[in-house]
Design an enzyme around this catalytic site. Sequence first.
Site, short mmCIF file in Angstrom:
data_model
loop_
_atom_site.label_atom_id
_atom_site.label_comp_id
_atom_site.label_asym_id
_atom_site.label_seq_id
_atom_site.Cartn_x
_atom_site.Cartn_y
_atom_site.Cartn_z
CG ASP A 218 46.02 48.35 43.19
OD1 ASP A 218 44.80 48.36 43.41
OD2 ASP A 218 46.73 47.32 43.29
CD GLU B 252 49.93 49.32 36.30
OE1 GLU B 252 51.01 48.72 36.16
OE2 GLU B 252 48.99 48.88 36.99
CB THR C 152 48.33 46.74 34.86
OG1 THR C 152 47.61 46.64 36.07
CG2 THR C 152 47.69 47.76 33.93
CB SER D 77 45.05 44.73 38.23
OG SER D 77 44.82 45.66 39.25
CG ASP E 4 46.29 48.87 39.27
OD1 ASP E 4 45.32 48.79 40.06
OD2 ASP E 4 46.78 47.88 38.70
CG HIS F 231 40.36 48.04 40.16
ND1 HIS F 231 41.02 48.50 41.28
CD2 HIS F 231 41.21 47.16 39.56
CE1 HIS F 231 42.20 47.91 41.36
NE2 HIS F 231 42.35 47.10 40.32
MG MG Z 1 48.56 47.18 38.00
ZN ZN Z 2 44.80 46.03 43.50
#
Ligand code: MG
Ligand code: ZN
Length: 366
Positions: free
Chosen positions: A260, A255, A138, A85, A44, A303
């Site tokens: 992130d 994940e 996610t 996400s 992520d 992203h």
């Molecule tokens: Mg996530």
């Molecule tokens: Zn984020």
Amino acid sequence: MKHPLLDIIALSLLVLFINCKSQRPLVNSEKSIAPKNVILLIGDGMGLSQISSSFYFGNTNPNFERFKHIGLIKTSSQNGLITDSAAGATAFSAGIKTYNGAIGVDSDTLAVELLTEIAAKKFISTGVVSTSSVTHATPASFYAHVRFRSQEEEIAAQLPRSSIDFIAGAGTDYFFKRKDHINLSTMFSNQGFILDTLALNRPKDFSLEHKIAFLLAPNHMPKMSEGRGHFLSKATQLGLEYLSQNENGFFLMVEGSQIDWGGHNNDSSYIIEEVRDFDRVIGEALDYAQKEGNTLVIVTADHETGGYTLASDKGNYNKIKGSFSTTGHSATLIPVFAFGPGSENFQGIYENNAIFHKIQNSVNWK
Ligand code: MG
Ligand code: ZN
């Protein structure tokens, strides 16, 4: 009048041509054997600089180097140039562009069929592993359908009855400390789950007779720097061991959730440690795929987060200092790494939701 020798030459050329032609489909079919298993690894918020950090701050060669087939995705969502996400993961899990915040629903908020649901119909086993709560955007997008990602108690309630056979991550608060006081442990056992909230221990009955859930922290797993240890790669190993008992094949999504969060915090060492941990998982997946030979491994991100760059420290080109341009997400294209049968289809530049369709086109359980 034509010389008969010309006819013989022409004929032998024709035979040679036909022989060549008849060889070709053999080579093609060898190349396009459908993978039995699919492992999708999502970092992520993991853009190219986050990935690059593993090349500058690690001791060994990052597992990213082991991929031959690499592509780029455009990550915009249905209503934003920059995705969140939820929409980013739903693009992968359902093959659609939807609005930011949407979990397994389309832009009309209608539930869409997920990869895990399609797989389960074909008796393929499915698993989800994360370092966040398993109800976070996610992982949730791989089994739940809700209008907005913040409905985490609703997402939790959908998990026991979903298509998921193996789940590991955090989030006990959403299952067992709910505002509606419903205790979901009964629902887990009614649905045939062995539930462990203490440790990542291999249950005595590890057969596919039972589903397996590890929920190991109230909200999210600790950061690497706070002593998470090798939870992510161990959970991946355990998941692979469990899921691979299914002769029909499996789908596993893992994940690296907190890459992130390092980006949102503009914390370079948080990113570096989380990417390094995620790289270990890539190693596990590639080792498995190399040994088994019938497994498609895809590594990508929803992203980029933080507008992270590996800039020089005060102009010194021999010293790198991570720097940031935002505390949010960015719109940069995101790398896709693929390994195994079907991996050649992941080259090029395409939309994020094409990942779903490329997986669908590679496997034979569509
Ligand atoms: Mg996530
Ligand atoms: Zn984020």
